[in-house]
Design an enzyme around this catalytic site. Sequence first.
Site, PDB file in Angstrom:
ATOM      1  N   LYS A  19       0.892  -0.940  -0.094  1.00  0.00           N
ATOM      2  CA  LYS A  19      -0.177   0.346   0.094  1.00  0.00           C
ATOM      3  C   LYS A  19       0.922   1.353   0.050  1.00  0.00           C
ATOM      4  CE  LYS A  19      -3.525  -2.363   2.249  1.00  0.00           C
ATOM      5  NZ  LYS A  19      -4.969  -2.686   0.547  1.00  0.00           N
ATOM      6  N   GLY A  20       1.977   1.302   0.767  1.00  0.00           N
ATOM      7  CA  GLY A  20       2.512   2.438   0.703  1.00  0.00           C
ATOM      8  C   GLY A  20       3.267   2.872  -0.697  1.00  0.00           C
ATOM      9  N   ALA A  21       3.825   1.850  -1.263  1.00  0.00           N
ATOM     10  CA  ALA A  21       4.089   1.875  -2.464  1.00  0.00           C
ATOM     11  C   ALA A  21       3.536   2.344  -3.304  1.00  0.00           C
ATOM     12  CB  ALA A  21       5.116   0.620  -2.534  1.00  0.00           C
ATOM     13  N   THR A  81      -6.894  -4.467  -7.765  1.00  0.00           N
ATOM     14  CA  THR A  81      -5.937  -4.631  -6.342  1.00  0.00           C
ATOM     15  C   THR A  81      -5.590  -2.823  -6.662  1.00  0.00           C
ATOM     16  OG1 THR A  81      -5.724  -6.473  -6.616  1.00  0.00           O
ATOM     17  CG2 THR A  81      -3.529  -4.949  -5.891  1.00  0.00           C
ATOM     18  N   GLY A 119      -7.814   2.194  -4.689  1.00  0.00           N
ATOM     19  CA  GLY A 119      -7.740   2.298  -3.526  1.00  0.00           C
ATOM     20  C   GLY A 119      -6.421   3.632  -2.914  1.00  0.00           C
ATOM     21  N   ASP A 120      -5.493   2.241  -2.750  1.00  0.00           N
ATOM     22  CA  ASP A 120      -4.005   3.299  -3.089  1.00  0.00           C
ATOM     23  C   ASP A 120      -3.711   3.966  -4.074  1.00  0.00           C
ATOM     24  OD1 ASP A 120      -3.155   1.265  -1.577  1.00  0.00           O
ATOM     25  OD2 ASP A 120      -2.738   0.170  -2.422  1.00  0.00           O
TER      26      ASP A 120
END
Length: 288
Positions: free
Chosen positions: A42-44, A238, A241-242
């Site tokens: 998620k961070g990446a 996938t 949301g990010d």
Amino acid sequence: MSKPKITIVGSINMDLITVTDQVANAGETVAGTDFETLFGGKGANQAVAAARLGADVSIIGKVGDDAFGSEMIKNFEENDVDISGIAVEEKTPSGIANIIVSDNDNRIIIVAGANGKVDKIHVDQYTSVIKNSDMVLLQFEIPMDTIRHTLDICKKENVPVIINPAPVAELEREYLSAATYITPNEHERAQLFKMREDGLPEYYEQLITTQGFQGASYFKDGREIMIPPKSVDVVDTTGAGDTFNAAFAVGISEGMTVEDAIYLANDAAGLAVRKLGAQSGMPMREEL
Ligand code: RIB
């Protein structure tokens, strides 16, 4: 206009993606249709999405001392994400996500690896990066103590911060209320506020809720307003949301209203789902 400076404190994963028409039950073996190893976490994902949308992005996190780790660092370099906040954790595997994509939806199992070692000491080395940010983005794939610590730094330094509570975990009122925005999806929102003394209305000003194919909502004068997305062709959700979170952060940091930033974020997320893999479809700013 100068580029907004966005810092992500979060996870870095390699996604091991299996596409299948049929999901196996316990004790059953089924044949899948496709397999790919693609960049995720998620961070990446939020870092790459924000950089493609034109922000000046730094990521603070960790990878393992394995082949995935060096590939993931290279991927950041190729996407213009500053990697000076990444440490290689010795004798530790990189974070991975096992993802099953089936019937327009996904199931994900993450194994934290080096992400589980992103501690306060690591974050403290980059306080000046955080301090000089227009926005900090946090998700819940690194230890919760590190999240709390980063929120303390943001509060002290007066840096706006978005909490993307995914995957959902408990966070105390003092930390939740320190966020400029909180961006759960509808399921995370229900879990986050279940049986709490501080009810949902306390957070109306901060809450942006992503609601899948319905779009995303925010509260105006106590009323929930839904902003629908454009219609999209979905291959893999996938990372949607990010992408939403990153684009919302970019929009707000550029001075947009919440409503306009949600429109931008819906558009970016709608483009991201057209390809398999979290980062493959993330758009460049010109595509929006
Ligand atoms: O939000 C999608 C991400 O969640 C995937 O890339 C996977 O790595 C998991 O962290």
